[in-house]
Design a protein around this motif. Sequence first.
Motif, mmCIF file in Angstrom:
data_model
loop_
_atom_site.group_PDB
_atom_site.id
_atom_site.type_symbol
_atom_site.label_atom_id
_atom_site.label_comp_id
_atom_site.label_asym_id
_atom_site.label_seq_id
_atom_site.Cartn_x
_atom_site.Cartn_y
_atom_site.Cartn_z
ATOM 1 N N ILE A 43 0.812 -1.267 -0.049
ATOM 2 C CA ILE A 43 -0.076 0.002 -0.085
ATOM 3 C C ILE A 43 0.779 1.144 -0.005
ATOM 4 N N GLY A 44 1.840 1.245 0.826
ATOM 5 C CA GLY A 44 2.999 2.163 0.848
ATOM 6 C C GLY A 44 3.542 2.490 -0.385
ATOM 7 N N LEU A 45 4.240 1.544 -0.904
ATOM 8 C CA LEU A 45 4.606 1.610 -2.412
ATOM 9 C C LEU A 45 3.743 2.093 -3.280
ATOM 10 N N ALA A 46 2.720 1.713 -3.557
ATOM 11 C CA ALA A 46 1.478 2.023 -4.403
ATOM 12 C C ALA A 46 1.345 3.558 -4.229
ATOM 13 N N ALA A 47 0.955 4.036 -2.850
ATOM 14 C CA ALA A 47 0.573 5.426 -2.852
ATOM 15 C C ALA A 47 1.836 6.415 -3.017
ATOM 16 N N THR A 48 3.055 5.976 -2.572
ATOM 17 C CA THR A 48 4.277 6.718 -2.764
ATOM 18 C C THR A 48 4.532 6.874 -4.289
ATOM 19 N N LEU A 50 2.719 6.199 -7.124
ATOM 20 C CA LEU A 50 1.574 6.408 -8.015
ATOM 21 C C LEU A 50 0.759 7.789 -7.490
ATOM 22 N N GLY A 51 0.766 8.377 -6.159
ATOM 23 C CA GLY A 51 0.036 9.167 -5.617
ATOM 24 C C GLY A 51 -1.278 9.007 -5.261
ATOM 25 N N ALA A 52 -2.090 9.865 -4.987
ATOM 26 C CA ALA A 52 -3.320 9.627 -4.260
ATOM 27 C C ALA A 52 -4.289 9.044 -5.059
ATOM 28 N N ARG A 53 -4.522 9.372 -6.447
ATOM 29 C CA ARG A 53 -5.675 8.817 -7.359
ATOM 30 C C ARG A 53 -5.346 7.620 -7.776
ATOM 31 N N TYR A 54 -4.199 7.399 -8.343
ATOM 32 C CA TYR A 54 -3.775 5.978 -8.653
ATOM 33 C C TYR A 54 -3.416 4.917 -7.787
ATOM 34 N N GLY A 55 -2.780 5.475 -6.426
ATOM 35 C CA GLY A 55 -2.485 4.729 -5.691
ATOM 36 C C GLY A 55 -3.880 4.016 -4.913
ATOM 37 N N THR A 56 -4.667 4.880 -4.844
ATOM 38 C CA THR A 56 -6.208 4.650 -4.466
ATOM 39 C C THR A 56 -6.843 3.424 -5.241
ATOM 40 N N ILE A 57 -6.861 3.974 -6.756
ATOM 41 C CA ILE A 57 -7.477 2.940 -7.497
ATOM 42 C C ILE A 57 -6.645 1.567 -7.560
ATOM 43 N N SER A 58 -5.564 1.617 -7.378
ATOM 44 C CA SER A 58 -4.645 0.152 -7.225
ATOM 45 C C SER A 58 -5.339 -0.657 -5.935
ATOM 46 N N ALA A 162 9.750 2.760 6.208
ATOM 47 C CA ALA A 162 10.926 3.251 5.924
ATOM 48 C C ALA A 162 11.115 2.589 4.601
ATOM 49 N N LEU A 163 10.898 1.183 4.143
ATOM 50 C CA LEU A 163 11.109 0.424 2.999
ATOM 51 C C LEU A 163 10.195 1.216 2.148
ATOM 52 N N ALA A 164 9.016 1.424 2.320
ATOM 53 C CA ALA A 164 8.175 1.973 1.297
ATOM 54 C C ALA A 164 8.500 3.237 0.829
ATOM 55 N N ALA A 165 9.056 4.043 1.745
ATOM 56 C CA ALA A 165 9.649 5.387 1.399
ATOM 57 C C ALA A 165 10.965 5.282 0.646
ATOM 58 N N SER A 166 12.071 4.593 0.952
ATOM 59 C CA SER A 166 13.004 4.259 0.157
ATOM 60 C C SER A 166 12.938 3.774 -1.187
ATOM 61 N N ILE A 167 12.260 2.644 -1.233
ATOM 62 C CA ILE A 167 12.007 2.122 -2.371
ATOM 63 C C ILE A 167 11.052 2.700 -3.324
ATOM 64 N N GLY A 170 12.929 5.831 -4.905
ATOM 65 C CA GLY A 170 13.739 5.509 -6.142
ATOM 66 C C GLY A 170 12.812 4.898 -7.337
ATOM 67 N N VAL A 171 11.888 4.142 -7.107
ATOM 68 C CA VAL A 171 11.160 3.676 -8.257
ATOM 69 C C VAL A 171 10.468 4.611 -8.940
ATOM 70 N N ARG A 172 9.771 5.426 -8.070
ATOM 71 C CA ARG A 172 9.112 6.807 -8.792
ATOM 72 C C ARG A 172 10.220 7.529 -9.609
ATOM 73 N N LYS A 173 11.445 7.975 -9.192
ATOM 74 C CA LYS A 173 12.128 8.684 -9.857
ATOM 75 C C LYS A 173 12.614 8.246 -11.156
ATOM 76 N N ARG A 174 12.755 6.682 -11.252
ATOM 77 C CA ARG A 174 12.973 6.059 -12.086
ATOM 78 C C ARG A 174 11.764 5.885 -13.274
ATOM 79 N N LEU A 175 10.753 5.754 -12.825
ATOM 80 C CA LEU A 175 9.548 5.840 -13.821
ATOM 81 C C LEU A 175 9.273 7.170 -14.294
#
Length: 192
Positions: A43-48, A50-58, A162-167, A170-175
């Motif tokens: 959940i933390g990864l998705a929201a971090t 994708l943001g609010a809209r698409y994290g919630t949709i997921s 902490a894992l969701a924040a860190s990962i 990093g993934v968001r920057k790459r995307l």
Amino acid sequence: MSNEQLKLRRMILAALFAAITGILAQMTIPLPLVPITGQTLAIGLAATILGARYGTISIMLYLALGAVGVPVFAEMKSGISVLFGPTGGYLVGFIPTAFIIGFYMEKSSFTFKHAMVANTIGMIVTLVIGTAWLKMSAGLPWAGAFKGGFYPFIPVGLIKAALAASIGIGVRKRLVSANLLGTVTPGMKHTI
């Protein structure tokens, strides 16, 4: 890239995170009332990311899959009975959690510090909703509900935050750099 292409990419990523949530849900540590699972990390990864809209949709897609019988909940469970059972509040609580994490990130900035704060707040939201639901559905006293459904999850919840924040950062920057996600400027509303 057109708005339609960007929207499609974000929807695909939302579906991918629904699947990731189902996979991480199977990573469990059994406890007497509520198991520790990898769901909250997802959940933390998705929201971090994708943001609010698409994290919630997921997360809504994940819950819908489980509700209709796809075994994506912890311990390969599924069905409406899981959503309305004693641990259903944690699952239902994932919806506001994803929105709050994503909203916080969009209103601040996509940095580790802000992601850690957002994911910690999200952990507390999930635990409060889940514990209140557990108390009511299992007929427990408040002390028992907090003992079995809140306190044991704080240390591991902070690790997952902490894992969701860190990962996630990093993934968001790459995307974003690969032009697969687009960008959301802090304080700016979504156009899609």
